[in-house]
Scaffold this active site. Structure first.
Site, PDB file in Angstrom:
ATOM      1  N   PRO A  94      24.756 -37.634 -39.663  1.00 28.79           N
ATOM      2  CA  PRO A  94      25.542 -37.419 -38.441  1.00 28.79           C
ATOM      3  C   PRO A  94      26.439 -38.617 -38.108  1.00 28.79           C
ATOM      4  O   PRO A  94      27.321 -38.503 -37.261  1.00 28.79           O
ATOM      5  CB  PRO A  94      24.484 -37.185 -37.355  1.00 28.79           C
ATOM      6  CG  PRO A  94      23.173 -37.515 -37.950  1.00 28.79           C
ATOM      7  CD  PRO A  94      23.308 -37.557 -39.434  1.00 28.79           C
ATOM      8  N   GLU A 121      14.241 -40.442 -39.808  1.00 25.86           N
ATOM      9  CA  GLU A 121      15.094 -41.217 -38.903  1.00 25.86           C
ATOM     10  C   GLU A 121      16.375 -41.670 -39.588  1.00 25.86           C
ATOM     11  O   GLU A 121      17.346 -42.009 -38.949  1.00 25.86           O
ATOM     12  CB  GLU A 121      14.328 -42.442 -38.379  1.00 25.86           C
ATOM     13  CG  GLU A 121      13.430 -42.158 -37.204  1.00 25.86           C
ATOM     14  CD  GLU A 121      14.148 -41.421 -36.085  1.00 25.86           C
ATOM     15  OE1 GLU A 121      15.053 -42.015 -35.482  1.00 25.86           O
ATOM     16  OE2 GLU A 121      13.816 -40.252 -35.824  1.00 25.86           O
ATOM     17  N   ARG A 159      34.973 -23.387 -53.207  1.00 26.71           N
ATOM     18  CA  ARG A 159      35.948 -22.294 -53.089  1.00 26.71           C
ATOM     19  C   ARG A 159      37.385 -22.761 -53.314  1.00 26.71           C
ATOM     20  O   ARG A 159      38.280 -21.947 -53.495  1.00 26.71           O
ATOM     21  CB  ARG A 159      35.781 -21.536 -51.775  1.00 26.71           C
ATOM     22  CG  ARG A 159      36.003 -22.346 -50.550  1.00 26.71           C
ATOM     23  CD  ARG A 159      35.494 -21.617 -49.320  1.00 26.71           C
ATOM     24  NE  ARG A 159      36.198 -20.364 -49.090  1.00 26.71           N
ATOM     25  CZ  ARG A 159      37.445 -20.284 -48.656  1.00 26.71           C
ATOM     26  NH1 ARG A 159      38.133 -21.385 -48.429  1.00 26.71           N
ATOM     27  NH2 ARG A 159      38.013 -19.114 -48.463  1.00 26.71           N
ATOM     28  N   ASP A 174      44.032 -19.795 -45.547  1.00 32.42           N
ATOM     29  CA  ASP A 174      42.812 -19.986 -44.766  1.00 32.42           C
ATOM     30  C   ASP A 174      43.092 -20.680 -43.453  1.00 32.42           C
ATOM     31  O   ASP A 174      43.961 -21.546 -43.372  1.00 32.42           O
ATOM     32  CB  ASP A 174      41.835 -20.922 -45.510  1.00 32.42           C
ATOM     33  CG  ASP A 174      41.090 -20.220 -46.606  1.00 32.42           C
ATOM     34  OD1 ASP A 174      41.120 -18.989 -46.626  1.00 32.42           O
ATOM     35  OD2 ASP A 174      40.481 -20.928 -47.426  1.00 32.42           O
TER      36      ASP A 174
HETATM   37  N1  ADE Z   1      22.118 -34.721 -41.146  1.00 35.04           N
HETATM   38  C1  ADE Z   1      21.656 -34.496 -39.911  1.00 35.04           C
HETATM   39  N2  ADE Z   1      22.628 -34.068 -39.099  1.00 35.04           N
HETATM   40  C2  ADE Z   1      23.772 -34.017 -39.846  1.00 35.04           C
HETATM   41  C3  ADE Z   1      25.112 -33.675 -39.587  1.00 35.04           C
HETATM   42  N3  ADE Z   1      25.513 -33.288 -38.369  1.00 35.04           N
HETATM   43  N4  ADE Z   1      25.994 -33.762 -40.581  1.00 35.04           N
HETATM   44  C4  ADE Z   1      25.607 -34.166 -41.806  1.00 35.04           C
HETATM   45  N5  ADE Z   1      24.351 -34.512 -42.120  1.00 35.04           N
HETATM   46  C5  ADE Z   1      23.424 -34.444 -41.154  1.00 35.04           C
END
Ligand code: ADE
Length: 252
Positions: A94, A121, A159, A174
């Site tokens: 994230p 974590e 793709r 697209d």
């Molecule tokens: N791992 C946990 N959340 C994620 C996300 N939003 N994007 C990529 N990998 C992740």
């Protein structure tokens, strides 16, 4: 193109690869997908892949050794077979760069990608600093692991590999490929529950259809994702008519 996915949960992938776009691409030998279990690269008796964080705190951290060793094994295999050394080594997290069509397009140009699915974590920082070349997030939310994110990235990239989609032209229109959302689609029946297909699509006039689709794309983007219009590739004329459509800012 070859995509290697490193994961603690290899069992999540087979159903994805056995249908739809992946199956087609794999069957046609346009794409190869290898799933490696990070646990296979551990040396301790219990095959431990994680450990407590230095400094304390909640959760576990993925250890660096099995991830380094897995990536190095894959890389040396590829360089032996193909003499290739440079390839993106992507950590799904994230904290990464927000994934978008442009990144998918860039990644589709490589002959090899390595995707690492993070967990718990997080991963030991030395993996980010000394192994990984890119970090990608698929959105501002936290998943329980990188597997779904790796699937999203792999799908969007595969793709775009030439020959994977039936028609070479189809990814061009697209949503997002043009910087605009895609126009509405209709198929038979011509009238369904009293809702008719727009007349212009039945006209057989290709120029009119193209014009209508372009206008619909722009209007749809204006309604749903107006911020995309700033970067979209619009003609001067389109910009002008858009400015006339948009409510002018207060006081001007
Ligand atoms: N791992 C946990 N959340 C994620 C996300 N939003 N994007 C990529 N990998 C992740």
């Amino acid at each position: 193109m070859q995509i290697d996915i490193l994961t603690l949960f290899p069992q999540m992938f087979p159903s994805l690869l056995s249908a739809g776009i992946f199956k087609r691409a794999i069957d046609r030998k346009l794409v190869g997908i290898n799933i490696s279990n990070i646990r296979d690269y551990t040396h301790n008796k219990h095959h431990t892949v994680d450990d407590y964080p230095y400094g304390g705190g909640a959760g576990m951290v993925l250890k660096p050794e099995p991830i380094f060793e897995a990536v190095e094994a894959i890389k040396s295999d590829i360089s032996r077979k193909q003499g290739l050394d440079e390839m993106p080594i992507i950590l799904l997290t994230p904290q990464g760069r927000l994934f978008c069509q442009q990144i998918a397009l860039e990644l589709s140009k490589y002959s090899h990608l390595i995707l690492i699915c993070g967990h718990y974590e997080g991963v030991d920082e030395r993996v980010r600093q000394h192994l990984v070349t890119n970090e990608i997030s698929i959105g501002d939310y936290v998943l329980s692991g990188g597997e779904l994110a790796a699937m999203v990235v792999a799908d969007a990239v595969v793709r775009l590999v030439p020959g994977v989609l039936g028609s070479e032209a189809s990814p061009i229109d697209d949503s997002h490929a043009t910087g605009l959302l895609e126009y509405p689609h209709y198929t038979r029946p011509q009238v369904y529950r009293g809702w008719a297909v727009p007349e212009v699509l039945l006209s057989g006039n290709h120029a009119q259809v193209t014009k209508w689709r372009r206008e619909q794309s722009i209007m749809r983007t204006l309604e749903r994702r107006p911020e995309l219009l700033n970067k979209a590739n619009l003609s001067l004329e389109e910009r002008q008519s858009l400015d006339e459509t948009k409510p002018s800012p207060e006081g001007r």
